[in-house]
Motif scaffolding. Sequence first.
Motif, PDB file in Angstrom:
ATOM      1  N   SER A   1       0.877  -1.191  -0.205  1.00 52.31           N
ATOM      2  CA  SER A   1       0.093   0.162  -0.010  1.00 52.31           C
ATOM      3  C   SER A   1       0.791   1.342   0.081  1.00 52.31           C
ATOM      4  O   SER A   1       2.059   1.275   0.191  1.00 52.31           O
ATOM      5  CB  SER A   1      -1.009  -0.142   1.294  1.00 52.31           C
ATOM      6  N   ASN A   2       0.261   2.374  -0.282  1.00 54.41           N
ATOM      7  CA  ASN A   2       1.003   3.685  -0.235  1.00 54.41           C
ATOM      8  C   ASN A   2       1.489   3.913   1.287  1.00 54.41           C
ATOM      9  O   ASN A   2       2.470   4.786   1.474  1.00 54.41           O
ATOM     10  CB  ASN A   2       0.142   4.843  -0.804  1.00 54.41           C
ATOM     11  N   ASN A   3       1.074   3.422   2.312  1.00 53.25           N
ATOM     12  CA  ASN A   3       1.531   3.494   3.570  1.00 53.25           C
ATOM     13  C   ASN A   3       2.855   2.541   3.736  1.00 53.25           C
ATOM     14  O   ASN A   3       3.346   2.623   4.902  1.00 53.25           O
ATOM     15  CB  ASN A   3       0.565   3.115   4.496  1.00 53.25           C
ATOM     16  N   ASP A   4       3.192   1.692   2.759  1.00 55.56           N
ATOM     17  CA  ASP A   4       4.191   0.670   3.141  1.00 55.56           C
ATOM     18  C   ASP A   4       5.408   1.059   2.197  1.00 55.56           C
ATOM     19  O   ASP A   4       6.350   0.619   2.217  1.00 55.56           O
ATOM     20  CB  ASP A   4       3.934  -0.531   2.537  1.00 55.56           C
ATOM     21  N   VAL A   5       5.400   2.268   1.561  1.00 50.46           N
ATOM     22  CA  VAL A   5       6.516   2.701   0.753  1.00 50.46           C
ATOM     23  C   VAL A   5       6.883   4.037   0.988  1.00 50.46           C
ATOM     24  O   VAL A   5       6.229   4.885   1.083  1.00 50.46           O
ATOM     25  CB  VAL A   5       6.078   2.497  -0.849  1.00 50.46           C
ATOM     26  N   SER A   6       8.467   3.970   1.139  1.00 51.35           N
ATOM     27  CA  SER A   6       9.099   5.330   1.633  1.00 51.35           C
ATOM     28  C   SER A   6       9.979   5.501   0.299  1.00 51.35           C
ATOM     29  O   SER A   6      10.683   4.691  -0.282  1.00 51.35           O
ATOM     30  CB  SER A   6       9.510   5.130   2.698  1.00 51.35           C
ATOM     31  N   MET A   7      10.297   6.697   0.293  1.00 51.86           N
ATOM     32  CA  MET A   7      11.445   7.234  -0.683  1.00 51.86           C
ATOM     33  C   MET A   7      11.972   8.283  -0.272  1.00 51.86           C
ATOM     34  O   MET A   7      11.275   9.409   0.535  1.00 51.86           O
ATOM     35  CB  MET A   7      10.608   7.686  -2.258  1.00 51.86           C
ATOM     36  N   LEU A   8      13.187   8.547  -0.204  1.00 50.90           N
ATOM     37  CA  LEU A   8      14.175   9.758   0.183  1.00 50.90           C
ATOM     38  C   LEU A   8      15.099  10.032  -0.818  1.00 50.90           C
ATOM     39  O   LEU A   8      16.038   9.293  -1.322  1.00 50.90           O
ATOM     40  CB  LEU A   8      14.728   9.390   1.303  1.00 50.90           C
ATOM     41  N   TYR A   9      15.376  11.127  -1.100  1.00 50.22           N
ATOM     42  CA  TYR A   9      16.330  11.879  -2.099  1.00 50.22           C
ATOM     43  C   TYR A   9      16.692  13.245  -1.838  1.00 50.22           C
ATOM     44  O   TYR A   9      15.683  13.955  -1.313  1.00 50.22           O
ATOM     45  CB  TYR A   9      16.080  11.398  -3.555  1.00 50.22           C
ATOM     46  N   HIS A  10      17.733  13.613  -2.272  1.00 48.62           N
ATOM     47  CA  HIS A  10      18.249  15.111  -2.367  1.00 48.62           C
ATOM     48  C   HIS A  10      17.530  16.048  -3.140  1.00 48.62           C
ATOM     49  O   HIS A  10      17.234  15.540  -4.452  1.00 48.62           O
ATOM     50  CB  HIS A  10      19.675  15.281  -2.383  1.00 48.62           C
ATOM     51  N   ASP A  11      17.001  17.113  -2.586  1.00 41.29           N
ATOM     52  CA  ASP A  11      16.298  18.248  -3.387  1.00 41.29           C
ATOM     53  C   ASP A  11      17.346  19.025  -3.881  1.00 41.29           C
ATOM     54  O   ASP A  11      17.813  20.061  -3.390  1.00 41.29           O
ATOM     55  CB  ASP A  11      15.378  18.886  -2.679  1.00 41.29           C
ATOM     56  N   SER A  12      18.130  18.623  -5.100  1.00 38.53           N
ATOM     57  CA  SER A  12      19.227  19.397  -5.554  1.00 38.53           C
ATOM     58  C   SER A  12      18.853  20.661  -6.324  1.00 38.53           C
ATOM     59  O   SER A  12      19.487  21.553  -6.196  1.00 38.53           O
ATOM     60  CB  SER A  12      20.285  18.394  -6.531  1.00 38.53           C
ATOM     61  N   GLU A  13      17.541  20.736  -6.765  1.00 36.17           N
ATOM     62  CA  GLU A  13      17.020  21.811  -7.402  1.00 36.17           C
ATOM     63  C   GLU A  13      16.670  22.835  -6.340  1.00 36.17           C
ATOM     64  O   GLU A  13      16.297  24.092  -6.822  1.00 36.17           O
ATOM     65  CB  GLU A  13      15.953  21.558  -8.182  1.00 36.17           C
ATOM     66  N   GLY A  14      16.398  22.547  -5.030  1.00 38.66           N
ATOM     67  CA  GLY A  14      16.058  23.608  -4.093  1.00 38.66           C
ATOM     68  C   GLY A  14      14.493  23.686  -4.230  1.00 38.66           C
ATOM     69  O   GLY A  14      13.873  24.702  -3.647  1.00 38.66           O
ATOM     70  N   THR A  15      13.686  22.674  -5.036  1.00 39.98           N
ATOM     71  CA  THR A  15      12.223  22.874  -5.192  1.00 39.98           C
ATOM     72  C   THR A  15      11.731  21.283  -5.027  1.00 39.98           C
ATOM     73  O   THR A  15      12.609  20.433  -4.796  1.00 39.98           O
ATOM     74  CB  THR A  15      11.903  23.143  -6.268  1.00 39.98           C
ATOM     75  N   LEU A  16      10.633  21.298  -4.526  1.00 32.74           N
ATOM     76  CA  LEU A  16       9.922  20.062  -4.563  1.00 32.74           C
ATOM     77  C   LEU A  16       9.963  19.325  -5.926  1.00 32.74           C
ATOM     78  O   LEU A  16       8.986  19.622  -6.788  1.00 32.74           O
ATOM     79  CB  LEU A  16       8.467  20.197  -3.972  1.00 32.74           C
ATOM     80  N   GLU A  17      10.998  18.361  -6.387  1.00 29.27           N
ATOM     81  CA  GLU A  17      11.105  18.020  -7.667  1.00 29.27           C
ATOM     82  C   GLU A  17       9.989  17.003  -8.089  1.00 29.27           C
ATOM     83  O   GLU A  17       9.814  16.804  -9.282  1.00 29.27           O
ATOM     84  CB  GLU A  17      12.519  17.607  -8.009  1.00 29.27           C
ATOM     85  N   PHE A  18       9.537  16.237  -6.954  1.00 29.39           N
ATOM     86  CA  PHE A  18       8.526  15.416  -7.407  1.00 29.39           C
ATOM     87  C   PHE A  18       7.083  15.731  -6.724  1.00 29.39           C
ATOM     88  O   PHE A  18       7.193  15.719  -5.504  1.00 29.39           O
ATOM     89  CB  PHE A  18       8.869  13.888  -7.621  1.00 29.39           C
ATOM     90  N   ALA A  19       6.001  15.909  -7.315  1.00 36.89           N
ATOM     91  CA  ALA A  19       4.667  15.934  -6.656  1.00 36.89           C
ATOM     92  C   ALA A  19       3.683  15.675  -7.648  1.00 36.89           C
ATOM     93  O   ALA A  19       3.963  15.552  -8.703  1.00 36.89           O
ATOM     94  CB  ALA A  19       4.547  17.576  -6.192  1.00 36.89           C
ATOM     95  N   HIS A  20       2.587  15.344  -7.036  1.00 39.81           N
ATOM     96  CA  HIS A  20       1.711  14.880  -7.987  1.00 39.81           C
ATOM     97  C   HIS A  20       0.414  15.831  -8.192  1.00 39.81           C
ATOM     98  O   HIS A  20       0.227  16.422  -7.068  1.00 39.81           O
ATOM     99  CB  HIS A  20       0.956  13.435  -7.341  1.00 39.81           C
ATOM    100  N   ALA A  21      -0.014  16.156  -9.349  1.00 39.06           N
ATOM    101  CA  ALA A  21      -1.142  17.127  -9.550  1.00 39.06           C
ATOM    102  C   ALA A  21      -2.060  16.492 -10.395  1.00 39.06           C
ATOM    103  O   ALA A  21      -1.737  16.024 -11.383  1.00 39.06           O
ATOM    104  CB  ALA A  21      -0.524  18.237 -10.111  1.00 39.06           C
ATOM    105  N   ASN A  22      -3.437  16.054  -9.804  1.00 37.86           N
ATOM    106  CA  ASN A  22      -4.321  15.658 -10.418  1.00 37.86           C
ATOM    107  C   ASN A  22      -4.878  16.757 -11.382  1.00 37.86           C
ATOM    108  O   ASN A  22      -5.177  17.720 -10.993  1.00 37.86           O
ATOM    109  CB  ASN A  22      -5.487  15.123  -9.739  1.00 37.86           C
ATOM    110  N   SER A  23      -4.964  16.609 -12.746  1.00 34.23           N
ATOM    111  CA  SER A  23      -5.084  17.555 -13.672  1.00 34.23           C
ATOM    112  C   SER A  23      -6.558  18.550 -13.794  1.00 34.23           C
ATOM    113  O   SER A  23      -6.732  19.583 -14.011  1.00 34.23           O
ATOM    114  CB  SER A  23      -5.021  17.309 -15.104  1.00 34.23           C
ATOM    115  N   THR A  24      -7.401  17.736 -12.807  1.00 34.10           N
ATOM    116  CA  THR A  24      -8.833  18.197 -12.828  1.00 34.10           C
ATOM    117  C   THR A  24      -9.128  18.858 -11.421  1.00 34.10           C
ATOM    118  O   THR A  24      -9.895  19.612 -11.038  1.00 34.10           O
ATOM    119  CB  THR A  24     -10.070  17.283 -13.149  1.00 34.10           C
ATOM    120  N   LYS A  25      -8.371  18.635 -10.364  1.00 29.55           N
ATOM    121  CA  LYS A  25      -8.385  19.044  -9.132  1.00 29.55           C
ATOM    122  C   LYS A  25      -7.088  19.572  -8.607  1.00 29.55           C
ATOM    123  O   LYS A  25      -6.845  19.727  -7.420  1.00 29.55           O
ATOM    124  CB  LYS A  25      -8.792  17.928  -8.057  1.00 29.55           C
ATOM    125  N   ALA A  26      -6.007  19.900  -9.372  1.00 25.63           N
ATOM    126  CA  ALA A  26      -5.001  20.313  -9.046  1.00 25.63           C
ATOM    127  C   ALA A  26      -4.887  21.696  -8.148  1.00 25.63           C
ATOM    128  O   ALA A  26      -5.176  22.537  -8.444  1.00 25.63           O
ATOM    129  CB  ALA A  26      -3.601  20.340 -10.075  1.00 25.63           C
TER     130      ALA A  26
END
Length: 168
Positions: A28-53
Motif C-alpha cells: 500500500s501507499n503506507n508501506d512504501v517510502s522514498m528519500l532523495y536530495h532536493d538538488s534543485e531547491g524545489t519539490l522536484e516530484f509532486a503529483h497534481a491531478n489535472s482536474t483538481k490540482a
Amino acid sequence: MKSAVFAIVANPIQAEAVVDELRLAGFSNNDVSMLYHDSEGTLEFAHANSTKAPGGAVVGILGGVAGWLVGLGTLMIPGAGSLIAAGPIFAALSGVAVGATAGGLSGALTGLGFLEYEAKLYADKLQDGNILIAAHTENRHEVKVAREIFERADAHDIGVTQEESVCR
C-alpha cells in the motif's frame, strides 16, 4: 516480523519502476517510502491531478508515483541540506532530524535504527544523487517479494532492518 527492505536506485525512472512494481505486488501507499536530495531547491516530484490540482502544484519527474505515496514533504537536515521524503520515512525523519544536528543525514538514519555503517552508506549514496526506497513489510513473504522487486530493478545496497525503531 515487521521489517523494512531498503535499496538504492540511481535515477527517477528506476525509482518509478520500483514503486510501480511494489504497488502492483500489493504494497500500500503506507508501506512504501522514498528519500532523495532536493538538488534543485524545489519539490522536484509532486503529483497534481489535472482536474483538481491546487494552484502551484509541481508535476515532476516521478509524476503519479509521488502522488500515490503518503507524507510527501521537504526536510532540512543540518549538514545534509534539503531532502524530499515520502511515505512513513518522512514522519520518522521529521522527528529524528531535530536531534541530528551533529550527525547530519547519517545521524538521522542512525536514529531510525540503522547501523552506523549502513547509515553512512545510505547518506553517502543520497549525497551522490541516488534515491533511497523502502518497502515496509509485515512478514517474511513480503520481505522476499520486496527484495526480488529491488533485485529485478537492478537496485543496489539492498538491506533489511527490523521495523520496531524504523518507520512505523
